[in-house]
Design an enzyme around this catalytic site. Structure first.
Site, PDB file in Angstrom:
ATOM      1  N   LEU A 240       0.904  -1.151   0.189  1.00  0.00           N
ATOM      2  CA  LEU A 240       0.132   0.119  -0.076  1.00  0.00           C
ATOM      3  C   LEU A 240       0.737   1.296   0.014  1.00  0.00           C
ATOM      4  O   LEU A 240       0.372   2.302  -0.341  1.00  0.00           O
ATOM      5  CB  LEU A 240      -0.854   0.144   1.248  1.00  0.00           C
ATOM      6  CG  LEU A 240      -2.026  -0.986   1.412  1.00  0.00           C
ATOM      7  CD1 LEU A 240      -2.733  -1.138   2.536  1.00  0.00           C
ATOM      8  CD2 LEU A 240      -3.015  -1.018   0.187  1.00  0.00           C
ATOM      9  N   GLU A 242       4.805   3.067   1.467  1.00  0.00           N
ATOM     10  CA  GLU A 242       6.009   2.998   2.461  1.00  0.00           C
ATOM     11  C   GLU A 242       6.415   4.353   3.131  1.00  0.00           C
ATOM     12  O   GLU A 242       6.043   5.444   2.470  1.00  0.00           O
ATOM     13  CB  GLU A 242       7.337   3.007   1.315  1.00  0.00           C
ATOM     14  CG  GLU A 242       8.682   2.649   2.019  1.00  0.00           C
ATOM     15  CD  GLU A 242       9.897   2.048   1.030  1.00  0.00           C
ATOM     16  OE1 GLU A 242      10.885   1.795   1.724  1.00  0.00           O
ATOM     17  OE2 GLU A 242       9.190   1.853  -0.173  1.00  0.00           O
ATOM     18  N   GLY A 243       6.878   4.282   4.162  1.00  0.00           N
ATOM     19  CA  GLY A 243       6.889   5.420   5.249  1.00  0.00           C
ATOM     20  C   GLY A 243       8.250   5.587   5.920  1.00  0.00           C
ATOM     21  O   GLY A 243       9.053   4.613   5.630  1.00  0.00           O
ATOM     22  N   PHE A 244       8.384   6.239   6.911  1.00  0.00           N
ATOM     23  CA  PHE A 244       9.569   6.254   7.950  1.00  0.00           C
ATOM     24  C   PHE A 244       9.821   5.183   8.529  1.00  0.00           C
ATOM     25  O   PHE A 244      10.671   4.826   8.980  1.00  0.00           O
ATOM     26  CB  PHE A 244       9.474   7.696   8.860  1.00  0.00           C
ATOM     27  CG  PHE A 244       9.410   8.698   8.141  1.00  0.00           C
ATOM     28  CD1 PHE A 244      10.670   9.461   7.301  1.00  0.00           C
ATOM     29  CD2 PHE A 244       8.439   9.656   7.914  1.00  0.00           C
ATOM     30  CE1 PHE A 244      10.718  10.454   6.624  1.00  0.00           C
ATOM     31  CE2 PHE A 244       8.580  10.722   7.161  1.00  0.00           C
ATOM     32  CZ  PHE A 244       9.519  11.344   6.521  1.00  0.00           C
ATOM     33  N   PHE A 245       8.464   4.261   8.775  1.00  0.00           N
ATOM     34  CA  PHE A 245       8.984   2.961   9.668  1.00  0.00           C
ATOM     35  C   PHE A 245       8.961   1.778   8.744  1.00  0.00           C
ATOM     36  O   PHE A 245       8.981   0.774   9.501  1.00  0.00           O
ATOM     37  CB  PHE A 245       7.637   3.014  10.607  1.00  0.00           C
ATOM     38  CG  PHE A 245       7.517   4.351  11.573  1.00  0.00           C
ATOM     39  CD1 PHE A 245       8.431   4.333  12.573  1.00  0.00           C
ATOM     40  CD2 PHE A 245       6.454   5.094  11.320  1.00  0.00           C
ATOM     41  CE1 PHE A 245       8.309   5.598  13.311  1.00  0.00           C
ATOM     42  CE2 PHE A 245       6.342   6.249  12.071  1.00  0.00           C
ATOM     43  CZ  PHE A 245       7.104   6.721  13.077  1.00  0.00           C
ATOM     44  N   GLY A 246       8.835   1.930   7.504  1.00  0.00           N
ATOM     45  CA  GLY A 246       8.836   0.721   6.702  1.00  0.00           C
ATOM     46  C   GLY A 246       7.814   0.794   5.800  1.00  0.00           C
ATOM     47  O   GLY A 246       6.956   1.837   5.356  1.00  0.00           O
ATOM     48  N   GLU A 247       7.655  -0.418   5.113  1.00  0.00           N
ATOM     49  CA  GLU A 247       6.464  -0.701   4.205  1.00  0.00           C
ATOM     50  C   GLU A 247       5.109  -0.940   4.881  1.00  0.00           C
ATOM     51  O   GLU A 247       5.213  -1.482   5.836  1.00  0.00           O
ATOM     52  CB  GLU A 247       6.596  -1.749   3.441  1.00  0.00           C
ATOM     53  CG  GLU A 247       8.023  -1.470   2.553  1.00  0.00           C
ATOM     54  CD  GLU A 247       8.589  -2.827   1.789  1.00  0.00           C
ATOM     55  OE1 GLU A 247       9.388  -2.501   0.806  1.00  0.00           O
ATOM     56  OE2 GLU A 247       7.963  -3.705   1.999  1.00  0.00           O
ATOM     57  N   ASP A 354       4.566  11.839  15.037  1.00  0.00           N
ATOM     58  CA  ASP A 354       4.742  11.746  13.382  1.00  0.00           C
ATOM     59  C   ASP A 354       3.659  11.884  13.030  1.00  0.00           C
ATOM     60  O   ASP A 354       3.058  11.311  12.158  1.00  0.00           O
ATOM     61  CB  ASP A 354       5.294  10.391  12.874  1.00  0.00           C
ATOM     62  CG  ASP A 354       5.941  10.430  11.527  1.00  0.00           C
ATOM     63  OD1 ASP A 354       5.776  11.325  10.778  1.00  0.00           O
ATOM     64  OD2 ASP A 354       5.899   9.241  10.838  1.00  0.00           O
TER      65      ASP A 354
END
EC number: 2.7.10.2
Length: 496
Positions: A240, A242-247, A354
């Site tokens: 869906l 990808e961000g600062f914490f992963g996928e 965040d």
């Protein structure tokens, strides 16, 4: 004469039957035979459970044990529940609802009217569980195909649902209630009780294409404290984002429950703090917060499993063709919902760290829920810092947090102001064209984002208040929630 004698001397009914034989129209209901008679027993027509309506007033309970004296009578034990099919003088032609299905005549004096009771004492009845929990139960290793349960319906108050395991999936059937009180799965197939319904479909299971072999075994680890789940229970289907914490992936839990799975690299996590942090997060329950379902922290990568929201994150949704068609009331509604969720976190003294449109998820009914609250604390210091470059969301982060790692509820308020900018620009990136360094530099010089074209002036005033240089001068989320709700009410009154 006949009616008088039959009514007054009912104990001689066998004698009156010899003098005045029954009409042919009544031969379908067996009559009492005397003890001295030795008739050839008639085979009463089989009484299908589905052949009779089940009005609640026709439920009875046996007050005493009664032993049948002939083939037409029905033996009952004290406490047996019966359904009256027809009254016959001082007898009732009844169907027994417990034990093997059988019918016969029982003296009225042995019976008392009964009210329907919830089947809580039955091993197949599970009260207080949802459809998703039923699936988890039935798909657990303790249960095999053919395991079944009945639970309260989620969509029909007072109704029931039948859930049956069929190999690797679970089939659900709504048990409907007729106006008379009868129960049915299929129209025309009426039953006086859940026991009778199950007895019928255990024999005629092909009608629902799944056999009912044994009640569900309630030994699945569904206790709310057991958040750690084996990674094998989850299947990742579609990425869906990808961000600062992963996928973030759309996935299935136990083969059938839709979930969102955040996949995080262990190298970036403070695994020693994970359990403690999850303990804190799982206690947070609010309609504007994403529900945490499970975690997989043994091995790599780490999974954080939450409920799935149909329209994805708010930032992407606002930039879609559907999102761009939304009017001002919808945008203001998003802002109000996020403020509600953040106000709850504020009351619980939880700092998000965040907050951004990418971490707000949207449901099919345009409900918003805040996600990823508190997870930034799990990132290692060298990952979540200005020196690490792209890892820290500088453009959403308050100056004191970006420069000195001083996070607070007031730094979340700054981020909320940036989120409002995203909402009223339909997902546009803040400080577009600036680098992170340039952004921090401009902010320190007093620069603030301009008012978006569709943003009401009074909402922009709130944005600017969120961006006060001194954290103490910024409003609380409780104040922001109240002011946004007031603006929303005035907007709706103006539209009407």
């Amino acid at each position: 004469m006949e009616p008088f004698l039959r009514k007054r001397l009912t104990f001689l009914s066998f004698f009156w039957d010899k003098i005045w034989p029954a009409d042919e129209s009544e031969e379908d209901i067996p009559r009492i035979q005397g003890h001295d008679d030795n008739p050839v027993p008639e085979q009463a027509a089989a009484v299908e459970p589905c052949s009779f309506p089940a009005p609640r007033a026709r439920l009875f309970r046996a007050l005493y044990d009664f032993t049948a004296r002939c083939a037409e009578e029905l033996s009952v034990s004290r406490g047996d529940r019966l359904y009256a099919l027809k009254e016959e003088g001082d007898y009732i032609f009844a169907q027994r609802l417990s034990g093997p299905p059988s019918t016969g005549l029982v003296p009225v004096t042995y019976l008392a009217k009964a009210t329907p009771e919830p089947p809580s004492d039955q091993p197949w009845y599970f009260s207080g569980i949802s459809r998703a929990q039923a699936q988890q139960l039935l798909l657990s290793p303790a249960n095999a195909p053919g395991a079944f349960l009945i639970r309260p319906s989620e969509s029909s108050i007072g109704g029931y649902s039948l859930s049956v395991r069929a190999q690797a999936k679970v089939c659900h059937y709504r048990i409907c209630m007729a106006p008379s009180g009868s129960l049915y799965l299929q129209e025309g197939q009426l039953f006086p009780s859940l026991d009778a319904l199950l007895a019928y479909y255990k024999t005629n299971w092909k009608l629902i294409q799944n056999p009912l072999l044994q009640p569900c075994i309630p030994q699945i680890p569904l206790v709310q404290d057991e958040w750690e789940r084996p990674r094998s229970e989850f299947v990742l289907r579609r990425k869906l984002g990808e961000g600062f914490f992963g996928e973030v992936w759309e996935g299935l839990w136990l083969g059938s429950i839709p979930v969102a799975v955040k996949v995080i690299k262990s190298a970036d996590m403070k695994l020693a703090d994970l359990t403690k942090e999850i303990e804190a997060l799982k206690s947070l329950r609010h309609e504007r917060l994403i529900r945490l379902h499970a975690i997989c922290s043994l091995g790599e990568p780490v999974y954080i499993v939450t409920e799935l929201m149909g329209k994805g994150n708010l930032q992407v949704y606002l930039g879609s063709s559907e999102g761009k068609a939304l009017s001002l009331p919808h945008l203001l509604g998003f802002a109000c919902q996020v403020a509600e969720g953040m106000s709850y976190l504020e009351e619980r003294r939880v700092v998000h760290r965040d907050l951004a449109a990418r971490n707000v998820l949207v449901g099919d009914d345009l409900t918003c829920k805040v996600a990823d609250f508190g997870l930034a604390r799990l990132l290692k210091d060298d990952v979540y810092s200005p020196s690490s470059g792209s890892k820290i969301p500088v453009k959403w982060t308050a100056p004191e947090a970006a420069n000195y790692r001083v996070f607070s509820q007031k730094s979340d308020v700054w981020s909320f102001g940036i989120l409002l900018y995203e909402v009223f620009t339909y997902g546009q990136c803040p400080y577009e064209g600036m680098t992170n360094h340039e952004t921090l530099q401009q902010i320190s010089r007093g620069y603030r984002l301009p008012r978006p074209a569709v943003c009401p002036a009074e909402v922009y005033v709130l944005m600017v208040e969120c961006w006060k240089g001194s954290p103490e001068e910024r409003p609380t989320f409780a104040i922001l929630r109240e002011k946004l709700n007031a603006i929303n009410r005035r907007l709706h009154l103006g539209l009407t």
